[in-house]
Design a protein around this motif. Sequence first.
Motif, PDB file in Angstrom:
ATOM      1  N   LEU A   1      -3.568   6.150   1.378  1.00  0.00           N
ATOM      2  CA  LEU A   1      -2.404   5.778   2.184  1.00  0.00           C
ATOM      3  C   LEU A   1      -2.140   6.834   3.267  1.00  0.00           C
TER       4      LEU A   1
ATOM      5  N   GLN B   1       6.371   3.482   7.642  1.00  0.00           N
ATOM      6  CA  GLN B   1       6.063   3.816   6.261  1.00  0.00           C
ATOM      7  C   GLN B   1       7.338   3.896   5.442  1.00  0.00           C
TER       8      GLN B   1
ATOM      9  N   ASP C   1       4.841   3.091  -0.005  1.00  0.00           N
ATOM     10  CA  ASP C   1       4.382   4.021  -1.032  1.00  0.00           C
ATOM     11  C   ASP C   1       5.305   3.945  -2.248  1.00  0.00           C
TER      12      ASP C   1
ATOM     13  N   THR D   1      -2.684   7.433  -3.065  1.00  0.00           N
ATOM     14  CA  THR D   1      -1.837   8.150  -2.107  1.00  0.00           C
ATOM     15  C   THR D   1      -2.677   8.824  -1.030  1.00  0.00           C
TER      16      THR D   1
END
Length: 362
Positions: free
Chosen positions: A50, A83, A163, A47
């Motif tokens: 990202l 995203q 994600d 994460t």
Amino acid sequence: MARIELRDITHIYNQGKKETCALHGLNLVFEDGVAGALLGPSGCGKTTLLNILSGLVRPTSGRVFFGDRDVTDLPTENRNIAQLFQFPVVYDSMNVYDNLAFPLRNRKISETDVDTRVQEIAELLDLSNVLSLRPKQLGPGERQLVALGRGVVRKDTDVILLDEPMTQIDPHKRWFLRRKLCKVQSKLGVTMIYVTHDQYEALTFAEKVAVMRDGQVIQADGPEDLYDNPQSPFIGYFVGTPGMNLLDCAVQGGKLLFHDFHLDLSNSSIAIPLTEGEKLLFGIRPEFVHCSPSERSDWISTKVKLIENMGEYWVLTLQIGETLIKCRTSKEYSYAEGQDVWAGLLSEAGKAKIYRNNKLVS
């Protein structure tokens, strides 16, 4: 579209007097138009990485490139990214059509061009029949497709970051959504980076998977190479169901000595030079552990401790003294717990792996 390059990325979180290093000098490349994935257990740095790609976090050191453009210091809105999160970000006050049109209208594009592009993306995502509905009238999978559509409706989107987008989707519907993601990625040729802890999702979606652990990329390869040639024991165990058998051993007199048995190397395919007395790690995937209810003089005598019925095959847990070995075998033979069987660990040329200091050497 964009080639993604991460150069020497390190990130440290400061919490009062405590520092936590989330990423350690990480280098990684995803080529332009690739379907990529970041795979690893919780807390490995996926994460954080990202968020660095998206611009939500600036790395402590290192640079981020989209193509030839250094975007390290650029805010999110200037990176031409989209995203998708675990929970779809859509406007429930608008119908599906207006959700898809919103990014284009923000750029003052003509309504004729907006309609053409919205209809094109809706057809690609199989949303044409729900354009008049509000997102709250849709299921989680369709809502996620609307969120994806908002990301790809702009033709200048370079990178799509996902994600763990399947977390809220029913397991039987995940295949459908993943298929749609693959279709969009292939059709539009957009660079997609999929973040997940689920190896099945990563391996069935991505052309290149970067497996992470403790803030580092352990191996970045195609799914087949990750499975067939895991460069570290962690990859061998983490990728595959069940994971690779990993057993400590030592070299002595032309044999590999394990805790409860030995393997004669004289007729094996292991061709690397081995030093007398050195300690190694032996790895073999369960499907390459051959099992027979009939005695084989060159195989190891074991006992079936546990049988797992996986539908098309058995997974046997074999016990040799205190050592447990997983074996995946066809249903040609039936087995019973407690049964004596014989196992061959060097029966297939080149399938066994040898690790020295946690690095693959054979």
